[in-house]
Structures are given as structure tokens and as C-alpha cells.
Enzyme design. Structure first.
Site, mmCIF file in Angstrom:
data_model
loop_
_atom_site.group_PDB
_atom_site.id
_atom_site.type_symbol
_atom_site.label_atom_id
_atom_site.label_comp_id
_atom_site.label_asym_id
_atom_site.label_seq_id
_atom_site.Cartn_x
_atom_site.Cartn_y
_atom_site.Cartn_z
ATOM 1 N N SER A 152 0.837 -1.197 0.000
ATOM 2 C CA SER A 152 0.000 0.000 0.000
ATOM 3 C C SER A 152 0.877 1.254 0.000
ATOM 4 O O SER A 152 1.668 1.460 -0.907
ATOM 5 C CB SER A 152 -0.965 -0.031 1.190
ATOM 6 O OG SER A 152 -1.954 0.948 1.085
ATOM 7 N N GLU A 276 -2.059 -1.865 -8.512
ATOM 8 C CA GLU A 276 -3.277 -2.158 -7.747
ATOM 9 C C GLU A 276 -3.685 -0.889 -7.023
ATOM 10 O O GLU A 276 -2.909 0.055 -6.923
ATOM 11 C CB GLU A 276 -3.044 -3.302 -6.761
ATOM 12 C CG GLU A 276 -1.987 -3.024 -5.685
ATOM 13 C CD GLU A 276 -2.501 -2.243 -4.479
ATOM 14 O OE1 GLU A 276 -3.716 -2.325 -4.188
ATOM 15 O OE2 GLU A 276 -1.704 -1.534 -3.849
ATOM 16 N N HIS A 341 -4.836 -5.081 -2.056
ATOM 17 C CA HIS A 341 -5.748 -4.943 -0.925
ATOM 18 C C HIS A 341 -6.833 -6.016 -0.878
ATOM 19 O O HIS A 341 -7.795 -5.894 -0.122
ATOM 20 C CB HIS A 341 -6.405 -3.559 -0.948
ATOM 21 C CG HIS A 341 -5.460 -2.439 -0.607
ATOM 22 N ND1 HIS A 341 -4.572 -1.916 -1.527
ATOM 23 C CD2 HIS A 341 -5.245 -1.757 0.546
ATOM 24 C CE1 HIS A 341 -3.872 -0.946 -0.962
ATOM 25 N NE2 HIS A 341 -4.263 -0.833 0.298
#
Length: 382
Positions: A152, A276, A341
Site C-alpha cells: 500500500s 493495484e 488490498h
């Protein structure tokens, strides 16, 4: 734990046998020693830090307990419980978080630096880091480079480590986040990347015939989600795996870490780029992608691999958007590899050479190349 530790050969001789002698300032590293030797073993020291968002005490204690259950010695950052006095989404001031990051990496006893969670704030730390100092202290006692893990927002650190240090890192779910609490497979899957060598391993969710996790400890749930991966543009490619969270990659455009994106294929060889994201509207994804296209980030790409798009929009809309921008390039593009995620997200080693096989109408496969089969010997893009 013993099933992992038995595979965790991490001696100096193992590093030598892997052919590791250092990294170039341009990031043109020799194959990572973690292709042939496990990054960690029982008794290793890991430094747990919060370079981005804050966490609660329960999550912190759960994270420490998880790492200790693997036989690791855990040293939490001095400021891991800190809170920024004005900005509530930051775990401490920039100086506090940077100090913990630098102290963790430069500690001679450190074997790995593990991000507790993501959120926001890691990129705020980069301009104040002395990367010459980080390079001087990047070696473990056994002669191999230390390992950085996280995903992330930690994408910003992965990019910096790739550019300034030229070392492989692990993009994986973080011990302070919900997947480690709620997923039946994430803890075991992450542990397998920490306690087993990387070379030759397939990435993403397994096909039905390979849905068991061979390294699972006794009594653990072993059934993993099955692959949903599909080929959007067929082809076969080989290159150094890079990328991460789309928002963070886009935010890094124009930074020192991404200043050479248009020349990277010429200077570093081919790349396979992964993207992503989470909680982004389709128009926002469009804006982020056009930023990467105009900035030349895809210039080094021999293939693009799409991970998860949790709480963004329907997957087919993301796929259509990517094809709209990149479909005419002719490079292979695959979707739904799960990284990012997804609640059961698989781990991804960045900065290692991988091969993508994406046949038309069939499930694509992506795997880490063995140490003797890297981009150093690869041919130019057709």
C-alpha cells in the site's frame, strides 16, 4: 514454525553461493540472494515500525505476537505508538517516523524491517533520508542485504529502496492490518515468503490443482482462494518486477526515485510492472493512469500485471481503462492477480526477475525466475 525454519538457510556461505556481491547505484542489481536462501530463520531480529499511519494498541500487540510466533526477535520502533500533534492520519511526526525507519535499517542486528501498516505518509520521509548512510548499513551480519516488507503506502519506500539501494523487497500484507486478523491464509502465505527461498515460485492465487499451501504449519487452514487471473492481451514476457500501489506510483512521478523512467529499459533492462489500488473512483484511476502514461512510466514495461481493485469500481471497468491506454502497445496485460488490498492478498517480491506466460484464452502464470535465469541474460523485447 519448524516447517519454515527448516528451509531458512541464511548463512554467509549461502549468500556467497547465490552469487551476491553488491548492487549498483543505478539499481542494476545482481540476482537477489533470496532466490536461493530464505530471507529469515528462527531467531532473526526484525524491526517493527510505523512509517505511515497510526495503529491501536490491540493491533500493535497482535502484530508483535504474530512475528514472535514465527520465532523472530521483535524490536518495535521507539516512536511506534506516537501520534502526529496536528495531522491525525500520521503515526507521529515526519521526524519521528523517519528516525525509526533509519534506526531500524542501520541497526547492525537488523535482519528485516517490517512496516506495521500503511495509510499515508511514507513518501513524506524520503527527502530527509541520507541514502549514503543507508547504503553503508544495508548489510546483515551474514553478508546479505536487509529486507524491507510492506504494501500500500509502503510503495513509496519500495521505490526508494529500488532506486537508491538496488535491493529486492517484499510487497506483502502487513501484520498490523485486518488481513492478518481475518484471513485464514494471509499469515501462512506471508510466512512462506519470509522463511522460504523465492526462486521458481509462482505468484498470485493458485489454480485449482495447486490450491494447497505446502508449507503450512500443523493445524493451519491451507485452502487458498483460487486464481481469477485472466489474459487481456496475450504474450510472454520477462523482466524485473516493479510497481505497487497506483496512487503512490503516480504521486512519485517527478521525484528523484522515478526521474529516469523513460530511460530505464535501456539502462536496467526490461520490466514487468504491477499495479493495484483501493477505494478509488474510475475517473480517479483514469487520472492516475494518464499521469503515468504522460510521465513515461510504462516506457520500460514489457508487460503489465493488474492486482486487486478493492472498493474501486467493477473490475471489467478497470480492465477496459487499462486497455484503452495500453492495448495498442502490444505488450502482454493480465488482470486479477490478487496482489494489493484483496482480503487474502498474496505477496509479491519486487526487484527480482520474473516471467509472465499469458496465453490467449487461458489462465496467465507469473513466476519468480531462478537465480541463473535473470534479465542479465534476457534478449531484447521483440
Amino acid at each position: 514454525m519448524s516447517s519454515f525454519a527448516a528451509n531458512g538457510v541464511t548463512s554467509g556461505s549461502a549468500a556467497a553461493s547465490a552469487g551476491w556481491s553488491g548492487v549498483g547505484r543505478t539499481g542494476a542489481a545482481e540476482p537477489s540472494p533470496y532466490l536461493t536462501s530464505a530471507p529469515l530463520q528462527t531467531g532473526d531480529t526484525v524491526r517493527l515500525i510505523a512509517p505511515s499511519g497510526p495503529t491501536d494498541e490491540e493491533s500493535l500487540l497482535r502484530a508483535i505476537a504474530q512475528l514472535e510466533s514465527w520465532g523472530l526477535h521483535v524490536v518495535p520502533g521507539e516512536n511506534i505508538r506516537a501520534r502526529h500533534p496536528r495531522v491525525t492520519y500520521l503515526a507521529g511526526t515526519d521526524r519521528q517516523r523517519r528516525d525509526d525507519l533509519v534506526a531500524a535499517w542501520c541497526d547492525p542486528d537488523t535482519d528485516a524491517v517490517i512496516a506495521l501498516r500503511g495509510g499515508f505518509g511514507a513518501m513524506r520521509l524520503l527527502d530527509g533520508i541520507d541514502f549514503e548512510l543507508m547504503r553503508e548499513h544495508m548489510w546483515r551480519r551474514d553478508g546479505r542485504p536487509k529486507l524491507l516488507t510492506g504494501s500500500s503506502d509502503i510503495t513509496a519506500l519500495h521505490q526508494a529502496w529500488e532506486h537508491h539501494l538496488g535491493v529486492a523487497t517484499l510487497f506483502c500484507p502487513m501484520v498490523g492490518n485486518d488481513p492478518f486478523k481475518n484471513s485464514a491464509v494471509v499469515p501462512t502465505e506471508v510466512a512462506s515468503w519470509l522463511f522460504e527461498p523465492w526462486g521458481g515460485r509462482e505468484l498470485g492465487f493458485p489454480a485449482e490443482e495447486a490450491a494447497e499451501t505446502s508449507a503450512a504449519p500443523a493445524g493451519a487452514e491451507t485452502a487458498r482462494p483460487l486464481s481469477r487471473a485472466q489474459t487481456l492481451v496475450p504474450g510472454r514476457a520477462k523482466g524485473r518486477l516493479g510497481g505497487g500501489n497506483l496512487s503512490l506510483v503516480a504521486a512519485g512521478m517527478g521525484s528523484p526515485e522515478l526521474a529516469d523512467v523513460r530511460q530505464r529499459r535501456e539502462t536496467r533492462g526490461p520490466s514487468i510492472l504491477m499495479l493495484e489500488d483501493v477505494d478509488e473512483e474510475l475517473y480517479r484511476l483514469d487520472n492516475l493512469l494518464v499521469q503515468l502514461v504522460r510521465g513515461g512510466w510504462f516506457a520500460s514495461a514489457d508487460a503489465v500485471v493488474l492486482g486487486s481493485w478493492e472498493d474501486c469500481t467493477k473490475v471489467h471497468e478497470v480492465e477496459a481503462l487499462v486497455i484503452d491506454y495500453l492495448g495498442d502497445t502490444g505488450i502482454p496485460i493480465v488482470s486479477e492477480m490478487g496482489f494489493g488490498h484483496d482480503p487474502d492478498a498474496p505477496s509479491v517480491p519486487l526487484g527480482v526477475d520474473v516471467t509472465l506466460d499469458a496465453p490467449a484464452g487461458e489462465r496467465p502464470r507469473l513466476w519468480v525466475d531462478p537465480a541463473a535465469n535473470t534479465t542479465a541474460e534476457s534478449e531484447a523485447r521483440p
